[in-house]
Design a protein around this motif. Structure first.
Motif, PDB file in Angstrom:
ATOM      1  N   LEU A  81     103.992 -36.562  90.853  1.00  0.00           N
ATOM      2  CA  LEU A  81     104.396 -35.419  91.657  1.00  0.00           C
ATOM      3  C   LEU A  81     103.558 -34.184  91.318  1.00  0.00           C
ATOM      4  O   LEU A  81     103.098 -33.461  92.208  1.00  0.00           O
ATOM      5  N   ARG A  82     103.336 -33.952  90.034  1.00  0.00           N
ATOM      6  CA  ARG A  82     102.527 -32.799  89.629  1.00  0.00           C
ATOM      7  C   ARG A  82     101.103 -32.903  90.142  1.00  0.00           C
ATOM      8  O   ARG A  82     100.492 -31.911  90.524  1.00  0.00           O
ATOM      9  N   GLY A  83     100.585 -34.153  90.142  1.00  0.00           N
ATOM     10  CA  GLY A  83      99.225 -34.356  90.636  1.00  0.00           C
ATOM     11  C   GLY A  83      99.067 -33.991  92.096  1.00  0.00           C
ATOM     12  O   GLY A  83      97.969 -33.684  92.561  1.00  0.00           O
ATOM     13  N   ALA A  84     100.182 -34.013  92.840  1.00  0.00           N
ATOM     14  CA  ALA A  84     100.165 -33.631  94.252  1.00  0.00           C
ATOM     15  C   ALA A  84     100.577 -32.175  94.444  1.00  0.00           C
ATOM     16  O   ALA A  84     100.809 -31.737  95.575  1.00  0.00           O
ATOM     17  N   GLY A  85     100.672 -31.423  93.352  1.00  0.00           N
ATOM     18  CA  GLY A  85     101.000 -30.008  93.451  1.00  0.00           C
ATOM     19  C   GLY A  85     102.478 -29.709  93.544  1.00  0.00           C
ATOM     20  O   GLY A  85     102.871 -28.605  93.940  1.00  0.00           O
ATOM     21  N   ILE A  86     103.326 -30.665  93.182  1.00  0.00           N
ATOM     22  CA  ILE A  86     104.776 -30.483  93.264  1.00  0.00           C
ATOM     23  C   ILE A  86     105.326 -30.189  91.870  1.00  0.00           C
ATOM     24  O   ILE A  86     104.993 -30.885  90.904  1.00  0.00           O
ATOM     25  N   ARG A  87     106.164 -29.166  91.767  1.00  0.00           N
ATOM     26  CA  ARG A  87     106.807 -28.864  90.487  1.00  0.00           C
ATOM     27  C   ARG A  87     107.760 -29.994  90.131  1.00  0.00           C
ATOM     28  O   ARG A  87     108.599 -30.404  90.937  1.00  0.00           O
ATOM     29  N   ALA A  88     107.650 -30.508  88.918  1.00  0.00           N
ATOM     30  CA  ALA A  88     108.511 -31.616  88.499  1.00  0.00           C
ATOM     31  C   ALA A  88     108.676 -31.581  86.990  1.00  0.00           C
ATOM     32  O   ALA A  88     107.768 -31.183  86.261  1.00  0.00           O
ATOM     33  N   GLU A  89     109.857 -32.002  86.535  1.00  0.00           N
ATOM     34  CA  GLU A  89     110.080 -32.100  85.097  1.00  0.00           C
ATOM     35  C   GLU A  89     111.013 -33.268  84.802  1.00  0.00           C
ATOM     36  O   GLU A  89     111.841 -33.662  85.637  1.00  0.00           O
ATOM     37  N   VAL A  90     110.861 -33.818  83.616  1.00  0.00           N
ATOM     38  CA  VAL A  90     111.740 -34.874  83.121  1.00  0.00           C
ATOM     39  C   VAL A  90     112.827 -34.221  82.277  1.00  0.00           C
ATOM     40  O   VAL A  90     112.547 -33.326  81.468  1.00  0.00           O
ATOM     41  N   TYR A  91     114.075 -34.657  82.468  1.00  0.00           N
ATOM     42  CA  TYR A  91     115.176 -34.077  81.704  1.00  0.00           C
ATOM     43  C   TYR A  91     114.996 -34.387  80.222  1.00  0.00           C
ATOM     44  O   TYR A  91     114.862 -35.545  79.823  1.00  0.00           O
ATOM     45  N   LEU A  92     114.999 -33.345  79.384  1.00  0.00           N
ATOM     46  CA  LEU A  92     114.740 -33.527  77.962  1.00  0.00           C
ATOM     47  C   LEU A  92     115.948 -33.209  77.092  1.00  0.00           C
ATOM     48  O   LEU A  92     115.831 -33.166  75.862  1.00  0.00           O
ATOM     49  N   GLY A  93     117.093 -32.974  77.712  1.00  0.00           N
ATOM     50  CA  GLY A  93     118.311 -32.803  76.930  1.00  0.00           C
ATOM     51  C   GLY A  93     118.906 -34.140  76.565  1.00  0.00           C
ATOM     52  O   GLY A  93     118.267 -35.196  76.689  1.00  0.00           O
ATOM     53  N   ASN A  94     120.154 -34.135  76.110  1.00  0.00           N
ATOM     54  CA  ASN A  94     120.846 -35.379  75.762  1.00  0.00           C
ATOM     55  C   ASN A  94     121.213 -36.116  77.059  1.00  0.00           C
ATOM     56  O   ASN A  94     122.028 -35.625  77.840  1.00  0.00           O
ATOM     57  N   PRO A  95     120.627 -37.287  77.312  1.00  0.00           N
ATOM     58  CA  PRO A  95     120.852 -37.967  78.592  1.00  0.00           C
ATOM     59  C   PRO A  95     122.152 -38.770  78.653  1.00  0.00           C
ATOM     60  O   PRO A  95     122.436 -39.390  79.682  1.00  0.00           O
ATOM     61  N   LYS A  96     122.922 -38.766  77.598  1.00  0.00           N
ATOM     62  CA  LYS A  96     124.098 -39.639  77.538  1.00  0.00           C
ATOM     63  C   LYS A  96     125.072 -39.343  78.673  1.00  0.00           C
ATOM     64  O   LYS A  96     125.629 -40.258  79.285  1.00  0.00           O
ATOM     65  N   ASN A  97     125.305 -38.052  78.953  1.00  0.00           N
ATOM     66  CA  ASN A  97     126.230 -37.663  80.020  1.00  0.00           C
ATOM     67  C   ASN A  97     125.423 -37.318  81.263  1.00  0.00           C
ATOM     68  O   ASN A  97     124.785 -36.271  81.337  1.00  0.00           O
ATOM     69  N   PHE A  98     125.477 -38.185  82.268  1.00  0.00           N
ATOM     70  CA  PHE A  98     124.675 -37.970  83.473  1.00  0.00           C
ATOM     71  C   PHE A  98     125.139 -36.720  84.227  1.00  0.00           C
ATOM     72  O   PHE A  98     124.328 -36.017  84.836  1.00  0.00           O
ATOM     73  N   GLY A  99     126.414 -36.421  84.149  1.00  0.00           N
ATOM     74  CA  GLY A  99     126.915 -35.223  84.816  1.00  0.00           C
ATOM     75  C   GLY A  99     126.258 -33.959  84.296  1.00  0.00           C
ATOM     76  O   GLY A  99     126.010 -33.011  85.059  1.00  0.00           O
ATOM     77  N   ASN A 100     125.964 -33.933  82.994  1.00  0.00           N
ATOM     78  CA  ASN A 100     125.292 -32.765  82.429  1.00  0.00           C
ATOM     79  C   ASN A 100     123.881 -32.603  82.987  1.00  0.00           C
ATOM     80  O   ASN A 100     123.372 -31.487  83.114  1.00  0.00           O
ATOM     81  N   GLN A 101     123.231 -33.734  83.305  1.00  0.00           N
ATOM     82  CA  GLN A 101     121.897 -33.651  83.898  1.00  0.00           C
ATOM     83  C   GLN A 101     121.962 -32.990  85.275  1.00  0.00           C
ATOM     84  O   GLN A 101     121.110 -32.172  85.633  1.00  0.00           O
ATOM     85  N   LEU A 102     122.990 -33.345  86.055  1.00  0.00           N
ATOM     86  CA  LEU A 102     123.133 -32.726  87.376  1.00  0.00           C
ATOM     87  C   LEU A 102     123.546 -31.261  87.263  1.00  0.00           C
ATOM     88  O   LEU A 102     123.139 -30.431  88.087  1.00  0.00           O
ATOM     89  N   LYS A 103     124.346 -30.927  86.249  1.00  0.00           N
ATOM     90  CA  LYS A 103     124.673 -29.521  86.029  1.00  0.00           C
ATOM     91  C   LYS A 103     123.415 -28.730  85.682  1.00  0.00           C
ATOM     92  O   LYS A 103     123.237 -27.587  86.116  1.00  0.00           O
TER      93      LYS A 103
END
Length: 495
Positions: A407-429
């Motif tokens: 995505l970045r190579g096409a000029g799109i802002r993108a990031e991988v979630y780097l917090g604790n992934p255990k709770n998926f709801g926290n990722q959406l928050k």
């Protein structure tokens, strides 16, 4: 043995008169500055980035708030050679030093623009900070007032380019020579002794510059013995007598229905002053040049109330005022006010070289102009966050980083979630706090089938109200697509 006292923790707070700027604020500012810079480049101006620190000697003593320590600047003394250094209080004084230092290598005229923070050791207040951004454009080495007229036209062009339409602003033009002529007639300027009455003239300049804020009575008080503000602070006046003060007040009231009539009124006020008559003639020339550029009174006018507070101006001065109404903190309608100012300063470089070097320029108050654009709805005070690649399996971070890289190579802002992934709801928050438009999900099942799930978080916010969990799973804000189509799909969703 006495117990050592524990050092208290420092307070997590910004110093008085300063503030922090976050994501969308910085982005909006930079986008606006980029548009202004493009206008400046079209007019032939080159970028310059000078030091944020200058010697106090190089900066000079030109700030209007002279009752503050170090003449209104943040200054300190070097330990080795006892030189006094200071943070720059504007971008013009450093330009004078740069031109004097590098003049043999620079073209004449030298046309430059500069953008960056400046610092003033002033009394802070609502909307008044000690650090703020300026955006300047200057021409050094051009004695003709055609340079002043060009600056005014370029300022109008810049305001319209960033989103202030014609009719919502006016550029006001005056000439300090005219004001000097008025002060000569009023008896507070002696052409044979420029240093005489210098303190009084400085107070007169600042008083006139505050006409819109203080009104005629407030200005009269500052021209006389002084004025006490609402907080009880007393500001010393210029000490002018009633007749002297009325001459200055008459100057501020000299604006007429059009430029020629205003110039005629000013000519009557400065009769007998060579300097004043020269200033009136320059205003006539500027008016003709602006007319030749197709700039009419709906954009630029001659207005004697404009004087500019800084002491280094020597000729034409100008100020851009936004004329549309906004509501103040008490809900009262008022005009937005000034967002830019500048003028001619033919003596500033002379301080370094001993020779007069003509110069003129304009400075835009970046924060003020941004606030105006928000008030007009030209910027909404928010910005879109990055596409979020959620993490369903810690051991597959390489796969997630690969998605982000595509995505970045096409000029799109993108990031991988780097917090604790255990709770998926926290990722959406987290995605919600970041204003992420999309969330990409690839668990073990999706990986095995060669697909990813894409949540449209913008649409989801609109649809989620009142939907059950099962309805949410079926609604169109969530789609499953082939992994190989991820880039094309995201590009389409983001438009």
């Amino acid at each position: 043995m006495a117990k050592q006292k524990k050092q208290p923790r420092p307070k997590a707070e910004t110093p008085k008169g300063f503030r922090d700027y976050f994501g969308h604020e910085v982005t909006e500012r930079q986008e606006m500055l980029n548009r202004i810079a493009e206008v400046y480049r079209r007019y032939g101006f080159d970028a310059l980035e000078s030091s944020g620190v200058e010697t106090v000697e190089a900066l000079g003593k030109f700030l209007p708030d002279v009752d503050r320590p170090n003449e209104g600047v943040f200054a300190w003394q070097e330990d080795d050679d006892k030189t006094w250094l200071a943070l720059r209080y504007d971008l013009t004084a450093p330009l004078a030093r740069v031109y004097a230092q590098h003049r043999n290598d620079l073209p004449t005229p030298y046309r430059r623009y500069a953008m960056g923070p400046v610092w003033r050791n002033e009394k802070p207040g609502p909307g008044r900070f000690r650090q703020f951004y300026q955006c300047d454009a200057d021409t050094v080495g051009a004695p003709t007032v055609a340079a002043d007229a060009e600056i005014c036209g370029m300022l109008a062009d810049a305001l319209e380019t960033v989103g202030i339409p014609r009719g919502d602003y006016i550029v006001r033009v005056n000439n300090r020579k005219v004001l000097n002529g008025v002060m000569e007639v009023a008896g507070v300027l002696d052409p044979s002794d420029p240093d005489k009455f210098v303190t009084e003239r400085g107070i007169v300049l600042r008083a006139i510059d505050k006409l819109d804020r203080l009104g005629e009575d407030g200005v009269r008080a500052l021209l006389g013995e002084g004025r006490k503000d609402e907080s009880g602070d007393f500001t010393k006046g210029a000490g002018l007598g009633p007749e002297q003060a009325e001459i200055v007040m008459g100057f501020m009231a000299a604006r007429r229905e059009d430029g020629p009539a205003t110039v005629a009124a000013l000519r009557g006020l400065v009769q007998g002053s060579t300097t004043g008559e020269s200033g009136v003639q320059e205003l006539e020339i500027i008016a003709e040049l602006l007319d030749g550029q197709g700039l009419g009174p709906e954009q630029i006018i001659i207005d004697p109330s404009v004087v500019r507070g800084l002491g280094y101006y020597t000729g034409p001065v100008f100020e851009a005022e936004l004329t549309f109404e906004i509501l103040d903190e008490k809900g009262r309608p008022r005009q937005f006010g000034s967002v830019a100012g500048g003028g001619r300063y033919d003596d500033l470089v002379k301080r370094f070289t001993g020779q007069e070097v003509p110069a003129t320029g304009i400075s835009i108050g970046v924060d003020r102009l941004l606030a105006a654009l928000r008030a007009k709805g030209r910027v909404d005070g928010s910005s879109q966050g990055p596409v979020l690649i959620t993490v369903m399996d810690r051991d597959r971070m390489g796969d997630y980083q690969k998605m982000a890289a595509e995505l970045r190579g096409a000029g799109i802002r993108a990031e991988v979630y780097l917090g604790n992934p255990k709770n998926f709801g926290n990722q959406l928050k987290y995605a919600d706090k970041r204003d992420c438009p999309l969330a990409i999900i690839e668990g073990e099942d999706e990986k095995a089938r060669g697909v990813v799930t894409v949540k449209d978080l913008v649409l989801g916010k609109k649809l989620a109200e009142g939907l059950s969990h099962e309805e949410w799973k079926e609604q169109p804000a969530q789609e499953e697509i082939a992994r190989g189509n991820l880039l094309a799909y995201v590009q389409e969703k983001l438009g």
